[in-house]
Design a protein around this motif. Structure first.
Motif, PDB file in Angstrom:
ATOM      1  N   UNK A 111      34.020 -82.273  13.167  1.00 44.22           N
ATOM      2  CA  UNK A 111      32.624 -82.724  13.187  1.00 44.22           C
ATOM      3  C   UNK A 111      32.149 -82.903  14.627  1.00 44.22           C
ATOM      4  N   UNK A 112      33.004 -83.481  15.468  1.00 47.51           N
ATOM      5  CA  UNK A 112      32.648 -83.671  16.876  1.00 47.51           C
ATOM      6  C   UNK A 112      32.452 -82.322  17.570  1.00 47.51           C
ATOM      7  N   UNK A 113      33.382 -81.399  17.364  1.00 47.67           N
ATOM      8  CA  UNK A 113      33.286 -80.096  18.012  1.00 47.67           C
ATOM      9  C   UNK A 113      32.038 -79.348  17.551  1.00 47.67           C
TER      10      UNK A 113
ATOM     11  N   UNK B 253      25.373 -83.565  24.013  1.00 50.04           N
ATOM     12  CA  UNK B 253      26.023 -83.799  25.311  1.00 50.04           C
ATOM     13  C   UNK B 253      27.407 -84.413  25.143  1.00 50.04           C
ATOM     14  N   UNK B 254      28.273 -84.085  26.052  1.00 48.38           N
ATOM     15  CA  UNK B 254      29.626 -84.624  26.032  1.00 48.38           C
ATOM     16  C   UNK B 254      29.875 -85.469  27.264  1.00 48.38           C
ATOM     17  N   UNK B 255      30.923 -86.260  27.233  1.00 46.00           N
ATOM     18  CA  UNK B 255      31.241 -87.118  28.364  1.00 46.00           C
ATOM     19  C   UNK B 255      31.932 -86.337  29.482  1.00 46.00           C
TER      20      UNK B 255
ATOM     21  N   UNK C 245      35.017 -74.042  29.733  1.00 46.36           N
ATOM     22  CA  UNK C 245      33.805 -73.784  28.966  1.00 46.36           C
ATOM     23  C   UNK C 245      34.082 -73.297  27.544  1.00 46.36           C
ATOM     24  N   UNK C 246      35.235 -72.680  27.298  1.00 44.93           N
ATOM     25  CA  UNK C 246      35.445 -72.079  25.982  1.00 44.93           C
ATOM     26  C   UNK C 246      36.651 -72.613  25.211  1.00 44.93           C
ATOM     27  N   UNK C 247      37.368 -73.555  25.735  1.00 46.80           N
ATOM     28  CA  UNK C 247      38.568 -74.035  25.048  1.00 46.80           C
ATOM     29  C   UNK C 247      38.233 -75.153  24.062  1.00 46.80           C
ATOM     30  N   UNK C 248      38.738 -75.020  22.835  1.00 46.12           N
ATOM     31  CA  UNK C 248      38.554 -76.088  21.850  1.00 46.12           C
ATOM     32  C   UNK C 248      39.232 -77.368  22.312  1.00 46.12           C
TER      33      UNK C 248
END
Length: 124
Positions: free
Chosen positions: A17-19, A27-29, A40-43
């Motif tokens: 859900x977060x991803x 926005x992320x921390x 930029x692209x890693x889960x």
């Protein structure tokens, strides 16, 4: 490392859900002193963010001879043998011996309390 990870159902659903929210532009921390801030692209970037926000931890068992419950077989994918990746990958750099002595699994359930286990804090 994220190869061979085991995620339990509830934390995995929270992470998904977060991803999804992050992929939709939420926005992320900025995680202090984390190399993942530049990814930029890693889960795994999103997993590290969520762990930082929620106070979660990653547990990495340490078995004799650096043996493990899983290893990498260098299957072709985005990072191994991918069209954009021209690096040479040697199995000796990625594989580890598998845990064959099942009695070593007892190390995962130590007699001492969990807060007595050694901790490596990568954020402080």
């Amino acid at each position: 490392c994220s190869w061979g990870s085991l995620f339990l159902p509830r934390p995995w659903l929270l992470f998904r859900a977060y991803m999804q929210a992050r992929l939709e532009g939420a926005p992320g921390p900025l995680v202090p002193r984390s190399a993942s801030n530049g990814w930029s692209t890693s889960w795994k970037k999103f997993m590290i963010e969520l762990s930082h926000l929620s106070g979660g931890v990653f547990l990495y068992p340490s078995f004799p001879n650096q043996s493990s419950l899983s290893t990498n077989h260098l299957e072709k994918g985005e990072h191994i043998g991918g069209k954009k990746n021209k690096l040479t990958h040697r199995p000796i750099d990625f594989t580890v011996p598998l845990l064959l002595n099942l009695s070593d699994l007892r190390q995962l359930w130590p007699p001492q309390p969990l807060d007595a286990l050694p901790v490596r804090d990568l954020f402080t």
